[in-house]
Design a protein around this motif. Structure first.
Motif, PDB file in Angstrom:
ATOM      1  N   SER A   1      40.637  42.697  42.420  1.00  0.00           N
ATOM      2  CA  SER A   1      41.893  42.616  41.685  1.00  0.00           C
ATOM      3  C   SER A   1      42.305  43.996  41.207  1.00  0.00           C
ATOM      4  O   SER A   1      41.458  44.813  40.845  1.00  0.00           O
ATOM      5  N   CYS A   2      43.588  44.221  41.186  1.00  0.00           N
ATOM      6  CA  CYS A   2      44.165  45.453  40.637  1.00  0.00           C
ATOM      7  C   CYS A   2      45.244  45.034  39.652  1.00  0.00           C
ATOM      8  O   CYS A   2      46.349  44.651  40.064  1.00  0.00           O
TER       9      CYS A   2
ATOM     10  N   ARG B   1      36.706  39.042  46.214  1.00  0.00           N
ATOM     11  CA  ARG B   1      38.122  39.273  45.949  1.00  0.00           C
ATOM     12  C   ARG B   1      38.251  40.353  44.889  1.00  0.00           C
ATOM     13  O   ARG B   1      37.764  40.182  43.759  1.00  0.00           O
TER      14      ARG B   1
ATOM     15  N   GLU C   1      40.987  48.111  38.400  1.00  0.00           N
ATOM     16  CA  GLU C   1      40.370  47.332  39.461  1.00  0.00           C
ATOM     17  C   GLU C   1      39.179  46.549  38.914  1.00  0.00           C
ATOM     18  O   GLU C   1      38.497  47.002  37.987  1.00  0.00           O
TER      19      GLU C   1
ATOM     20  N   TYR D   1      45.809  41.742  44.834  1.00  0.00           N
ATOM     21  CA  TYR D   1      44.467  41.319  45.213  1.00  0.00           C
ATOM     22  C   TYR D   1      44.116  41.822  46.609  1.00  0.00           C
ATOM     23  O   TYR D   1      44.996  42.053  47.443  1.00  0.00           O
TER      24      TYR D   1
ATOM     25  N   GLY E   1      36.240  43.108  40.274  1.00  0.00           N
ATOM     26  CA  GLY E   1      35.834  42.172  41.311  1.00  0.00           C
ATOM     27  C   GLY E   1      34.802  42.690  42.287  1.00  0.00           C
ATOM     28  O   GLY E   1      34.333  41.942  43.149  1.00  0.00           O
TER      29      GLY E   1
ATOM     30  N   ASP F   1      50.479  38.824  42.824  1.00  0.00           N
ATOM     31  CA  ASP F   1      50.889  37.759  41.917  1.00  0.00           C
ATOM     32  C   ASP F   1      51.871  38.377  40.934  1.00  0.00           C
ATOM     33  O   ASP F   1      51.473  39.130  40.041  1.00  0.00           O
TER      34      ASP F   1
ATOM     35  N   THR G   1      49.572  41.619  39.326  1.00  0.00           N
ATOM     36  CA  THR G   1      48.254  41.958  39.864  1.00  0.00           C
ATOM     37  C   THR G   1      48.291  41.881  41.388  1.00  0.00           C
ATOM     38  O   THR G   1      48.910  40.973  41.962  1.00  0.00           O
TER      39      THR G   1
ATOM     40  N   GLN H   1      41.533  40.165  49.221  1.00  0.00           N
ATOM     41  CA  GLN H   1      40.543  39.163  49.598  1.00  0.00           C
ATOM     42  C   GLN H   1      39.785  39.688  50.805  1.00  0.00           C
ATOM     43  O   GLN H   1      40.395  39.974  51.843  1.00  0.00           O
TER      44      GLN H   1
ATOM     45  N   CYS I   1      42.682  51.285  43.915  1.00  0.00           N
ATOM     46  CA  CYS I   1      44.048  50.777  43.973  1.00  0.00           C
ATOM     47  C   CYS I   1      45.003  51.931  43.676  1.00  0.00           C
ATOM     48  O   CYS I   1      44.741  52.749  42.779  1.00  0.00           O
TER      49      CYS I   1
END
Length: 115
Positions: free
Chosen positions: A21-22, A19, A6, A78, A8, A71, A76, A80, A94
């Motif tokens: 991220s993982c 945001r 993780e 996310y 962000g 994505d 990855t 938000q 995550c």
């Protein structure tokens, strides 16, 4: 080797956005249920949002403010986060799960919402 990393997190003012991220490695995230959890000091870990092939799910406390997405090219997931509130302050984790034997967690990232 399965790994979730993780990133962000940080300090943000109320009303702000972040945001998370993982980044997944060792497996393809779209074959699993990917979930964001959070744990505030002195509280139990709670589900925030999840995503899998058939859709997404959100905790009532974040509906309309948080969006989970993935994505495939970057493998990855996310999160938000918008309109952040002090009560969103927590360590965010995550999780990737397919079965009892395939259940992995990341190390977490701290989110602090404060003025």
């Amino acid at each position: 080797q399965v790994r979730l990393v993780e990133s962000g997190g940080g300090l943000v003012q109320p009303g702000g956005s972040l945001r998370l991220s993982c980044a997944a490695s060792g497996f393809t995230f779209r074959t699993s249920t990917m979930t964001w959890y959070r744990q505030a000091p002195g509280k139990e870990r709670e589900l925030v949002a999840s995503i899998r092939s058939d859709g997404t799910n959100y905790a009532d406390s974040v509906k309309g403010r948080f969006t989970i997405s993935g994505d495939n090219a970057k493998n990855t997931v996310y999160l938000q986060m918008s309109s952040l509130k002090p009560e969103d302050t927590a360590v965010y984790y995550c999780r990737a799960r397919r079965s009892v034997s395939f259940d992995y967690w990341g190390q977490g990232t701290q989110v602090t919402v404060s003025s």
